[in-house]
Design an enzyme around this catalytic site. Structure first.
Site, PDB file in Angstrom:
ATOM      1  N   TYR A 153     -33.784   4.349 -45.703  1.00 30.16           N
ATOM      2  CA  TYR A 153     -33.929   5.807 -45.779  1.00 30.16           C
ATOM      3  C   TYR A 153     -33.578   6.436 -44.419  1.00 30.16           C
ATOM      4  O   TYR A 153     -32.807   7.393 -44.349  1.00 30.16           O
ATOM      5  CB  TYR A 153     -35.365   6.162 -46.185  1.00 30.16           C
ATOM      6  CG  TYR A 153     -35.592   7.638 -46.416  1.00 30.16           C
ATOM      7  CD1 TYR A 153     -35.159   8.251 -47.585  1.00 30.16           C
ATOM      8  CD2 TYR A 153     -36.234   8.429 -45.455  1.00 30.16           C
ATOM      9  CE1 TYR A 153     -35.359   9.609 -47.808  1.00 30.16           C
ATOM     10  CE2 TYR A 153     -36.445   9.776 -45.667  1.00 30.16           C
ATOM     11  CZ  TYR A 153     -36.012  10.371 -46.847  1.00 30.16           C
ATOM     12  OH  TYR A 153     -36.204  11.715 -47.046  1.00 30.16           O
ATOM     13  N   SER A 188     -33.717  14.692 -42.834  1.00 32.73           N
ATOM     14  CA  SER A 188     -35.159  14.419 -42.716  1.00 32.73           C
ATOM     15  C   SER A 188     -35.513  14.236 -41.243  1.00 32.73           C
ATOM     16  O   SER A 188     -34.639  13.901 -40.428  1.00 32.73           O
ATOM     17  CB  SER A 188     -35.494  13.119 -43.469  1.00 32.73           C
ATOM     18  OG  SER A 188     -36.798  12.676 -43.182  1.00 32.73           O
TER      19      SER A 188
END
Ligand code: NDP
Length: 281
Positions: free
Chosen positions: A171, A158
């Protein structure tokens, strides 16, 4: 989120006839789009996720676009369970005899929590298990098979591996660690003929926000805001990322390993700093 009509229209310039692609998190979003693109390019695909109905639906779509009508293998599995990952690999080998491409894509965002929150540690552990441990474990289980085929591992990271997001530290950390895993494995496995790469998406419209508990309306607001801030003038679609992933499995990318390939609409180039923690559920 299942796949709408636009995906079946993805143009194909790839040839994966005779190849076997195992894509985790292929019951939805980016993983489903990737599986469909591999299937459309002639590969045998393994569709997996926890939701049996969505696994079957994507498998059906793969068969429909497969040039030879190849039947996709369906495996309902939870990537946080080692025994499920072992079964996933065993069933794939039993069915297809080999693995050429492993896409570690399954992922989740635990609802936002700060370090002082009571649920922080649970969310942290669950996020690391889903996004990082599962990719490491599955790569471990597949590496000998991938050595035989001179295969590829593609990890889905990401932009958040490069950029902080308040209350989403688990995350961000899971994705940063995945980037380093990719680089370490590229160096270690290159001599065995295995390439290891990452794709790092920006905001892509999938079921990820809803899976984290956001409403459809808030999720759409989230995407629209990114779309306005991104240099390309839109948010990402699952097929944008699927093409980047599939490219990394082609022979044309054979000089690429250890890469973190951004597919982010210019998110990092423009320092887009929208904070998802500001969104109300
Ligand atoms: P989706 O929520 O649409 O898909 C997530 C997939 O992961 C589903 O197929 C889900 O399957 C699977 N999954 C989640 N937890 C588990 C589990 N414990 N066991 C097995 N499967 C699991 O989201 P995306 O397609 O967006 O996410 C794919 C990847 O892309 C993730 O790694 C995400 O972090 C990354 N990413 C996404 C971005 C975005 O904006 N969408 C941006 C940057 C990265 P099921 O529910 O059937 O278990």
């Amino acid at each position: 989120m299942l796949i709408s009509g636009t995906l079946s229209k993805m143009s194909v310039t790839y040839n994966f006839a005779g190849k076997v692609a195992l894509i985790t998190g292929s019951s939805s979003g980016i993983g489903a789009a990737t599986a469909i693109l591999f299937a459309k390019s002639g590969a045998n695909v393994v569709i997996t996720g926890r939701n049996a109905g969505r696994v079957s639906e994507v498998a059906k779509q793969c068969r429909e676009v497969s040039p030879k009508g190849l039947k996709a293998l369906e495996v309902v599995a939870d990537v946080t369970r080692d025994e499920d990952l072992q079964r996933l690999v065993d069933t794939t080998i039993k069915t297809f005899g080999k693995i050429d491409i492993l896409v570690n894509n399954a992922g989740a965002v635990a609802g936002g929590a700060g370090l002082s929150d009571n649920n922080y540690i649970n969310g942290f552990r669950q996020t690391l298990k889903t996004n990082l441990d599962s990719s490491v474990m599955l790569s471990h289980l597949c590496v000998n098979h991938l050595e035989k085929t001179k295969g590829n591992i593609i990890n889905i990271s990401s932009v958040r591996s490069f950029q902080t997001a308040p209350n989403y530290s688990a995350y961000c950390m899971s994705k940063s660690a995945l980037d380093m895993f990719t680089k370490c494995m590229a160096a270690e496995l290159g001599p065995k003929g295995i390439r290891v790469n990452n794709v790092n998406p920006g905001a892509v419209k999938t079921n990820l926000p809803q899976a984290a508990g956001l409403s459809d309306e808030i999720a759409q607001t989230f995407y629209d805001m990114y779309g306005q801030l991104y240099p390309v003038g839109r948010y990402g679609l699952a097929q944008d990322i699927a093409h980047a992933i599939v490219f990394l499995a082609t022979d044309e990318s054979s000089f690429m390993t250890g890469t973190t390939l951004l597919a982010d609409g210019g998110h990092l180039a423009a320092n887009v700093a929208f904070n998802p923690a500001n969104l109300k559920k």
